[in-house]
Write a protein that holds these residues in place. Structure first.
Motif, PDB file in Angstrom:
ATOM      1  N   PHE A  43       0.850  -1.187   0.000  1.00  0.00           N
ATOM      2  CA  PHE A  43       0.000   0.000   0.000  1.00  0.00           C
ATOM      3  C   PHE A  43       0.888   1.240   0.000  1.00  0.00           C
ATOM      4  N   GLU A  44       0.323   2.338  -0.463  1.00  0.00           N
ATOM      5  CA  GLU A  44       1.072   3.586  -0.491  1.00  0.00           C
ATOM      6  C   GLU A  44       1.286   4.086   0.930  1.00  0.00           C
ATOM      7  N   PRO A  45       2.500   4.490   1.296  1.00  0.00           N
ATOM      8  CA  PRO A  45       2.752   4.902   2.677  1.00  0.00           C
ATOM      9  C   PRO A  45       2.004   6.161   3.057  1.00  0.00           C
ATOM     10  N   GLU A  46       1.560   6.207   4.312  1.00  0.00           N
ATOM     11  CA  GLU A  46       0.886   7.385   4.836  1.00  0.00           C
ATOM     12  C   GLU A  46       1.869   8.365   5.476  1.00  0.00           C
ATOM     13  N   GLU A  47       3.042   7.864   5.863  1.00  0.00           N
ATOM     14  CA  GLU A  47       4.005   8.706   6.552  1.00  0.00           C
ATOM     15  C   GLU A  47       4.520   9.803   5.618  1.00  0.00           C
ATOM     16  N   SER A  48       4.523  11.029   6.101  1.00  0.00           N
ATOM     17  CA  SER A  48       4.902  12.172   5.271  1.00  0.00           C
ATOM     18  C   SER A  48       6.389  12.185   4.930  1.00  0.00           C
ATOM     19  N   ASN A  49       7.196  11.446   5.684  1.00  0.00           N
ATOM     20  CA  ASN A  49       8.642  11.477   5.445  1.00  0.00           C
ATOM     21  C   ASN A  49       9.104  10.372   4.504  1.00  0.00           C
ATOM     22  N   LEU A  50       8.169   9.647   3.898  1.00  0.00           N
ATOM     23  CA  LEU A  50       8.533   8.560   3.004  1.00  0.00           C
ATOM     24  C   LEU A  50       8.159   8.885   1.566  1.00  0.00           C
ATOM     25  N   ALA A  51       9.018   8.454   0.638  1.00  0.00           N
ATOM     26  CA  ALA A  51       8.749   8.584  -0.788  1.00  0.00           C
ATOM     27  C   ALA A  51       8.430   7.203  -1.343  1.00  0.00           C
ATOM     28  N   ALA A  52       7.561   7.139  -2.340  1.00  0.00           N
ATOM     29  CA  ALA A  52       7.130   5.844  -2.867  1.00  0.00           C
ATOM     30  C   ALA A  52       7.072   5.870  -4.387  1.00  0.00           C
ATOM     31  N   ARG A  53       7.359   4.704  -4.972  1.00  0.00           N
ATOM     32  CA  ARG A  53       7.205   4.508  -6.419  1.00  0.00           C
ATOM     33  C   ARG A  53       6.237   3.338  -6.619  1.00  0.00           C
ATOM     34  N   LEU A  54       5.245   3.529  -7.455  1.00  0.00           N
ATOM     35  CA  LEU A  54       4.300   2.463  -7.752  1.00  0.00           C
ATOM     36  C   LEU A  54       4.943   1.479  -8.723  1.00  0.00           C
ATOM     37  N   LEU A  55       4.910   0.188  -8.354  1.00  0.00           N
ATOM     38  CA  LEU A  55       5.524  -0.844  -9.177  1.00  0.00           C
ATOM     39  C   LEU A  55       4.511  -1.602 -10.030  1.00  0.00           C
ATOM     40  N   GLY A  56       3.231  -1.501  -9.691  1.00  0.00           N
ATOM     41  CA  GLY A  56       2.220  -2.262 -10.413  1.00  0.00           C
ATOM     42  C   GLY A  56       1.290  -2.974  -9.450  1.00  0.00           C
ATOM     43  N   GLU A  57       0.612  -4.007  -9.935  1.00  0.00           N
ATOM     44  CA  GLU A  57      -0.340  -4.752  -9.116  1.00  0.00           C
ATOM     45  C   GLU A  57       0.102  -6.194  -8.968  1.00  0.00           C
ATOM     46  N   VAL A  58      -0.350  -6.815  -7.865  1.00  0.00           N
ATOM     47  CA  VAL A  58      -0.023  -8.207  -7.573  1.00  0.00           C
ATOM     48  C   VAL A  58      -1.318  -9.002  -7.516  1.00  0.00           C
ATOM     49  N   ALA A  59      -1.359 -10.095  -8.261  1.00  0.00           N
ATOM     50  CA  ALA A  59      -2.540 -10.960  -8.303  1.00  0.00           C
ATOM     51  C   ALA A  59      -2.245 -12.281  -7.596  1.00  0.00           C
ATOM     52  N   TYR A  60      -3.313 -12.951  -7.141  1.00  0.00           N
ATOM     53  CA  TYR A  60      -3.203 -14.217  -6.420  1.00  0.00           C
ATOM     54  C   TYR A  60      -4.199 -15.224  -6.977  1.00  0.00           C
ATOM     55  N   GLU A 111     -10.343 -10.414  -4.917  1.00  0.00           N
ATOM     56  CA  GLU A 111     -10.375  -9.682  -3.655  1.00  0.00           C
ATOM     57  C   GLU A 111      -8.996  -9.550  -3.018  1.00  0.00           C
ATOM     58  N   LEU A 112      -8.035 -10.314  -3.512  1.00  0.00           N
ATOM     59  CA  LEU A 112      -6.683 -10.265  -2.951  1.00  0.00           C
ATOM     60  C   LEU A 112      -5.744  -9.356  -3.748  1.00  0.00           C
ATOM     61  N   ARG A 113      -6.149  -8.930  -4.915  1.00  0.00           N
ATOM     62  CA  ARG A 113      -5.280  -8.088  -5.752  1.00  0.00           C
ATOM     63  C   ARG A 113      -4.968  -6.775  -5.029  1.00  0.00           C
ATOM     64  N   HIS A 114      -3.729  -6.349  -5.120  1.00  0.00           N
ATOM     65  CA  HIS A 114      -3.332  -5.087  -4.502  1.00  0.00           C
ATOM     66  C   HIS A 114      -2.194  -4.457  -5.287  1.00  0.00           C
ATOM     67  N   ARG A 115      -1.980  -3.182  -5.043  1.00  0.00           N
ATOM     68  CA  ARG A 115      -0.848  -2.490  -5.639  1.00  0.00           C
ATOM     69  C   ARG A 115       0.417  -2.773  -4.833  1.00  0.00           C
ATOM     70  N   GLN A 116       1.543  -2.532  -5.462  1.00  0.00           N
ATOM     71  CA  GLN A 116       2.833  -2.758  -4.810  1.00  0.00           C
ATOM     72  C   GLN A 116       3.709  -1.526  -4.991  1.00  0.00           C
ATOM     73  N   TRP A 117       4.385  -1.148  -3.901  1.00  0.00           N
ATOM     74  CA  TRP A 117       5.165   0.089  -3.887  1.00  0.00           C
ATOM     75  C   TRP A 117       6.580  -0.184  -3.384  1.00  0.00           C
ATOM     76  N   ILE A 118       7.541   0.547  -3.938  1.00  0.00           N
ATOM     77  CA  ILE A 118       8.881   0.582  -3.369  1.00  0.00           C
ATOM     78  C   ILE A 118       8.978   1.885  -2.579  1.00  0.00           C
ATOM     79  N   VAL A 119       9.446   1.789  -1.330  1.00  0.00           N
ATOM     80  CA  VAL A 119       9.366   2.910  -0.393  1.00  0.00           C
ATOM     81  C   VAL A 119      10.761   3.229   0.147  1.00  0.00           C
ATOM     82  N   MET A 120      11.046   4.525   0.292  1.00  0.00           N
ATOM     83  CA  MET A 120      12.325   4.979   0.848  1.00  0.00           C
ATOM     84  C   MET A 120      12.090   6.199   1.717  1.00  0.00           C
TER      85      MET A 120
END
Length: 289
Positions: A145-162, A244-253
């Motif tokens: 999930f996309e981070p809520e913390e204001s001090n973090l940067a994120a890049r969207l990588l796509g979606e993950v299926a199950y 119902e399990l599909r979600h986005r994936q993020w790389i966070v720094m």
């Protein structure tokens, strides 16, 4: 007035950044009640009100904002000192935190992440718990999930299926399931068998990686990420994707640390690698090269 412990200040920063006890609890592993009590103790020790408490959460008072600014300056100084210290050693270490299956993909493609001649090492932490980047436990994390913390940067990588997988040439009508034990089922896909096939689970394990071996061995069927099941020639899908399990994936720094050359290099390489598997992650059955 006695001096507060540094870990109380760390908890304060988490409560301030998340705007309440729930997010700080998920990040720290402490219960909301414990964190709430620690914040009251901190206010008592400092002698100033730090929060305005309401049903919507915790907002900072003027004194609370001053303290947060000071602590963020201290965090920045600590990071600079650590970077300076590591620069004088054999090489810096980039700390990466990822879930079981992304970590598996990274290790299988490690030559694309760290290359000969790189002046840094990589430390990979594998686990289902959310990567904590606030206090430099990790430099780079993979989150669902996309981070809520204001001090973090994120890049969207796509979606993950199950989907549900079983071993090829096994009687698919046998309704036997394998799963991670309930107490270790942190992720949504790990909880799915307990919610939907609880009376049919014949074996449990304490780590997701063992599910693959159980399915390969014909012990039963399991829910797996499509990029794992579709890559394995010994497995086959049963039915379609579990939407119902599909979600986005993020790389966070961390916003500040992401500019360090070694962290930026590893993050860029990880992004390129994981995006090259975007169709496979999304369940579009790309074949393994």
């Amino acid at each position: 007035m006695k001096n507060p412990q540094w870990d109380s200040f760390q908890l304060f920063v988490q409560v301030a950044r998340f705007g309440g006890l729930t997010g700080a609890s998920a990040s720290s592993g402490l219960s909301p009640a414990t964190i709430g009590r620690r914040m009251l103790d901190l206010e008592h020790e400092i002698g100033k009100a730090l929060f305005i408490r309401s049903q919507k959460g915790y907002s900072l008072t003027a004194d609370g904002q001053v303290l947060l600014d000071h602590l963020q300056d201290m965090e920045a100084a600590a990071r600079k000192i650590d970077a300076w210290r590591q620069a004088g050693s054999v090489g810096a270490t980039v700390k990466v935190a990822a879930g079981t299956w992304v970590a598996w993909l990274l290790t299988e493609n490690f030559a694309a992440i760290r290359k000969p001649g790189d002046a840094f090492a990589i430390s990979l932490t594998v686990g289902e718990a959310r990567a904590n980047l606030n206090y430099r436990e990790s430099d780079i994390g993979i989150r669902a999930f996309e981070p809520e913390e204001s001090n973090l940067a994120a890049r969207l990588l796509g979606e993950v299926a199950y989907a549900v997988y079983t071993r090829r040439n096994v009687d698919a009508t046998e309704d036997r399931w394998v799963a991670v034990s309930e107490e270790d089922a942190i992720s949504n896909y790990l909880r799915w068998p307990h919610r939907n096939a609880g009376g049919l689970i014949v074996a449990t394990v304490n780590r997701p990686r063992s599910l693959l071996e159980l399915v390969r061995g014909g012990a039963g069927k399991a829910v797996l990420p499509c990029f794992v099941g579709d890559l394995d020639p010994e497995l086959q899908r049963l039915g379609g994707e579990l939407p119902e399990l599909r979600h986005r994936q993020w790389i966070v720094m961390n916003n500040e640390d992401r500019h360090r050359p070694e962290i930026r290099t590893v993050a860029d390489r990880m992004t390129k690698l994981l995006k090259s598997y975007i169709d496979l992650f999304a369940g579009r059955r790309a074949s393994r090269s």
